[in-house]
Design a protein around this motif. Structure first.
Motif, PDB file in Angstrom:
ATOM      1  N   PHE A 134       0.848  -1.186   0.000  1.00 33.58           N
ATOM      2  CA  PHE A 134       0.000   0.000   0.000  1.00 33.58           C
ATOM      3  C   PHE A 134       0.883   1.234   0.000  1.00 33.58           C
ATOM      4  O   PHE A 134       1.914   1.269   0.676  1.00 33.58           O
ATOM      5  CB  PHE A 134      -0.887   0.028   1.249  1.00 33.58           C
ATOM      6  N   ASP A 135       0.470   2.263  -0.746  1.00 41.03           N
ATOM      7  CA  ASP A 135       1.248   3.500  -0.694  1.00 41.03           C
ATOM      8  C   ASP A 135       0.863   4.292   0.555  1.00 41.03           C
ATOM      9  O   ASP A 135      -0.141   4.024   1.210  1.00 41.03           O
ATOM     10  CB  ASP A 135       1.052   4.336  -1.960  1.00 41.03           C
ATOM     11  N   ALA A 136       1.690   5.273   0.902  1.00 42.14           N
ATOM     12  CA  ALA A 136       1.511   6.008   2.146  1.00 42.14           C
ATOM     13  C   ALA A 136       0.197   6.765   2.187  1.00 42.14           C
ATOM     14  O   ALA A 136      -0.362   7.010   3.260  1.00 42.14           O
ATOM     15  CB  ALA A 136       2.675   6.965   2.367  1.00 42.14           C
ATOM     16  N   ALA A 137      -0.319   7.155   1.022  1.00 42.89           N
ATOM     17  CA  ALA A 137      -1.572   7.906   0.973  1.00 42.89           C
ATOM     18  C   ALA A 137      -2.798   7.006   0.951  1.00 42.89           C
ATOM     19  O   ALA A 137      -3.926   7.493   0.983  1.00 42.89           O
ATOM     20  CB  ALA A 137      -1.583   8.812  -0.257  1.00 42.89           C
ATOM     21  N   ALA A 143      -9.283   2.675   4.179  1.00 43.61           N
ATOM     22  CA  ALA A 143      -8.504   1.962   5.189  1.00 43.61           C
ATOM     23  C   ALA A 143      -7.900   0.714   4.550  1.00 43.61           C
ATOM     24  O   ALA A 143      -8.307   0.290   3.463  1.00 43.61           O
ATOM     25  CB  ALA A 143      -9.369   1.583   6.385  1.00 43.61           C
ATOM     26  N   ALA A 144      -6.934   0.131   5.248  1.00 42.27           N
ATOM     27  CA  ALA A 144      -6.299  -1.103   4.799  1.00 42.27           C
ATOM     28  C   ALA A 144      -6.243  -2.075   5.970  1.00 42.27           C
ATOM     29  O   ALA A 144      -5.905  -1.689   7.097  1.00 42.27           O
ATOM     30  CB  ALA A 144      -4.891  -0.833   4.278  1.00 42.27           C
ATOM     31  N   ALA A 154       4.401   7.237   8.467  1.00 44.61           N
ATOM     32  CA  ALA A 154       4.072   8.333   9.387  1.00 44.61           C
ATOM     33  C   ALA A 154       2.692   8.911   9.128  1.00 44.61           C
ATOM     34  O   ALA A 154       2.072   9.480  10.035  1.00 44.61           O
ATOM     35  CB  ALA A 154       5.136   9.429   9.276  1.00 44.61           C
ATOM     36  N   ASP A 155       2.198   8.792   7.895  1.00 43.60           N
ATOM     37  CA  ASP A 155       0.887   9.348   7.542  1.00 43.60           C
ATOM     38  C   ASP A 155      -0.272   8.445   7.957  1.00 43.60           C
ATOM     39  O   ASP A 155      -1.433   8.800   7.748  1.00 43.60           O
ATOM     40  CB  ASP A 155       0.799   9.596   6.033  1.00 43.60           C
ATOM     41  N   TRP A 156       0.020   7.285   8.535  1.00 49.43           N
ATOM     42  CA  TRP A 156      -1.035   6.341   8.884  1.00 49.43           C
ATOM     43  C   TRP A 156      -1.392   6.420  10.357  1.00 49.43           C
ATOM     44  O   TRP A 156      -0.543   6.688  11.207  1.00 49.43           O
ATOM     45  CB  TRP A 156      -0.603   4.905   8.581  1.00 49.43           C
ATOM     46  N   GLN A 157      -2.668   6.143  10.628  1.00 48.72           N
ATOM     47  CA  GLN A 157      -3.131   5.860  11.983  1.00 48.72           C
ATOM     48  C   GLN A 157      -3.464   4.373  12.020  1.00 48.72           C
ATOM     49  O   GLN A 157      -4.371   3.932  11.311  1.00 48.72           O
ATOM     50  CB  GLN A 157      -4.368   6.690  12.320  1.00 48.72           C
ATOM     51  N   ALA A 158      -2.706   3.615  12.800  1.00 53.46           N
ATOM     52  CA  ALA A 158      -2.870   2.158  12.814  1.00 53.46           C
ATOM     53  C   ALA A 158      -3.627   1.721  14.060  1.00 53.46           C
ATOM     54  O   ALA A 158      -3.292   2.117  15.180  1.00 53.46           O
ATOM     55  CB  ALA A 158      -1.516   1.470  12.753  1.00 53.46           C
ATOM     56  N   HIS A 159      -4.654   0.901  13.849  1.00 54.63           N
ATOM     57  CA  HIS A 159      -5.373   0.253  14.950  1.00 54.63           C
ATOM     58  C   HIS A 159      -4.827  -1.170  15.072  1.00 54.63           C
ATOM     59  O   HIS A 159      -5.085  -2.017  14.204  1.00 54.63           O
ATOM     60  CB  HIS A 159      -6.878   0.209  14.664  1.00 54.63           C
TER      61      HIS A 159
END
Length: 294
Positions: A134-137, A143-144, A154-159
């Motif tokens: 997956f790309d950063a955007a 969601a992925a 850094a651009d992701w919010q991971a659960h």
């Protein structure tokens, strides 16, 4: 003083009966009783001083006045119905576009979609199989859902959902099944091991967790996708390695067995969205996924 317009409820009842050709069908559409529709029509006729319907055989026919009122009411109500339907469609949130690797989609997500729809009806998904990362955007996605290791972009919010656990599996159709299923883990270093190009570190990591030197291991046939790898293992072509959750159904059915168990890799299942995305469906979906993985 005469009213400039007829009562709205009475006009709705008349328009439905005239359009559908039946008081009963009008009552069904409006979710009222047959008698309520009849009373509304009589009220219009009393106020007008002329009939709008006449009985014709076992049905009703419009009078000339009824035809004129039907046409005018239809022209008024039709765009109102269309506009109301469009507004309701626009008020519904668009489907949440969820990307995930194809093997994870096929082997874990799809078998749970019926339960997801039942237990989390507010989350409508559009699923997108992704291969090659997956790309950063997260282009084109909300969601992925993936298996991987932090740090995330850094651009992701991971659960974080659950730790990843992997282990070797083989089929009772394997030519050496009876010997291998009771053999120690170190025996696998002498086996040509099935693997995927996307996770070349899986076998060495599992050997490390068993406190075995991975240097002598022999990698056999490789596959681009985990789905093909596991089908090869099920056909008895070798020993494969896979995340536990993706083979659990095969283990439960006896199609595959895991004599050496599963170990945590340091990786995790994660639901990732772009940082700053405040869609309330994401934490709700993350909570549901955690329960499923537990």
């Amino acid at each position: 003083m005469a009213r400039p317009l007829p009562p709205l409820n009475a006009l709705r009842a008349f328009e439905a009966a005239a359009r559908l050709g039946s008081v009963s069908r009008a009552a069904g559409e409006l979710h009222v009783t047959h008698g309520a529709v009849s009373r509304h029509i009589r009220a219009l006729e009393d106020e007008l001083g002329r009939p709008l319907f006449v009985r014709e055989g076992r049905g009703l026919a419009l009078t000339a006045e009824g035809v004129r009122l039907r046409d005018a009411a239809g022209e008024a109500f039709a765009p109102l119905r269309a506009t109301w339907a469009a507004l309701r469609r626009d008020s519904r949130p668009a489907a949440l576009v969820l990307g995930c690797p194809g093997s994870l989609l096929a082997r874990w997500v799809i078998p749970r979609l019926e339960r997801l729809a039942r237990e989390l009806p507010e989350v409508k998904l559009h699923l997108s199989a992704q291969e090659g990362g997956f790309d950063a955007a997260l282009t084109g996605l909300d969601a992925a859902l993936l298996l991987g290791e932090a740090p995330w972009p850094a651009d992701w919010q991971a659960h974080s959902l659950a730790p990843e656990r992997i282990g070797p599996v083989l089929s009772p159709r394997h030519v050496r099944f009876d010997a291998l299923r009771v053999a120690p883990a170190g025996t696998l270093r002498d086996e040509p091991l099935l693997h995927t190009a996307s996770r070349p570190q899986a076998w060495p990591r599992w050997f490390d967790a068993q406190q075995l030197d991975p240097a002598p291991l022999r990698l056999g046939t490789g596959f681009d996708h985990l789905t093909y790898l596991l089908e090869a293992a099920a056909a008895g072509l070798g020993v494969a390695i896979a995340p536990q959750e993706l083979v659990q159904a095969d283990l439960d059915s006896g199609r595959l067995v895991a004599p050496w168990g599963f170990v945590e890799t340091g990786g995790e299942w994660a639901l990732c969205g772009v940082r700053g995305n405040r869609d309330p469906r994401l934490p709700a979906l993350a909570d549901w996924l955690r329960r499923e993985l537990a």
